[in-house]
Design an enzyme around this catalytic site. Sequence first.
Site, short mmCIF file in Angstrom:
data_model
loop_
_atom_site.label_atom_id
_atom_site.label_comp_id
_atom_site.label_asym_id
_atom_site.label_seq_id
_atom_site.Cartn_x
_atom_site.Cartn_y
_atom_site.Cartn_z
N VAL A 216 -6.14 -0.32 51.87
CA VAL A 216 -5.06 -0.89 51.24
C VAL A 216 -5.03 -0.71 49.66
CG1 VAL A 216 -5.28 -2.81 52.98
CG2 VAL A 216 -6.54 -3.00 50.89
N CYS A 217 -3.85 -0.77 49.02
CA CYS A 217 -3.58 -0.94 47.97
C CYS A 217 -2.46 -2.10 47.66
CB CYS A 217 -2.96 0.45 47.40
SG CYS A 217 -1.47 0.93 47.82
N ARG A 218 -1.67 -2.15 46.44
CA ARG A 218 -0.54 -3.11 46.49
C ARG A 218 0.39 -3.01 47.35
NH1 ARG A 218 3.94 -3.69 42.87
NH2 ARG A 218 4.27 -5.94 42.36
N MET B 48 -1.20 -4.98 50.26
CA MET B 48 -1.47 -6.38 50.20
C MET B 48 -0.47 -7.29 49.77
SD MET B 48 -4.70 -6.49 50.74
CE MET B 48 -5.20 -8.20 50.26
#
Length: 116
Positions: free
Chosen positions: A67-69, A95
Site C-alpha cells: 500500500v501507498c497513498r 490508503m
Amino acid sequence: MALPTLPGTPVTVADLDRDNPGQGIVILDVREQDEWDAGHAPGAVHIPMGELPARVDDLPDGDLLVVCRSGGRSARSVAWLNHSGYDAYNLEGGMKDWQVAGLPLTADGAGPATIL
C-alpha cells in the site's frame, strides 16, 4: 481475505474483509515516514519504497499486500517484489480508498489517524 492466485493482480478495498482487512496477509506500507506517522493500517510493516531494496531482508514471510497513498508507489514496488520472487499485490486506490471505506487506522503521530 483470499488474494488472487496470480501475484501482481490488483486488489481493491472491496476485496478486503471489512472486519479484519489484514487477516492472513502482510500489509506492506511503502509510504514515507510522515505519511506513516499520520495514519496506517494496524499491524502493517513500514518500509519506504526508496529503502525497499536495502531492507528486503526485513520482509516477513507470506503474501504481501503493498500500500501507498493512492496506488502508484505500491504498484512500482509490487513489480519489483514480484520480479525478485515475492508474491506481492497492489492495493489500488491505496490508503486513501482504505480511509474512505472506513477500514481501521492507527497513528504514530499526534492527533487522530488520517491519510496525508
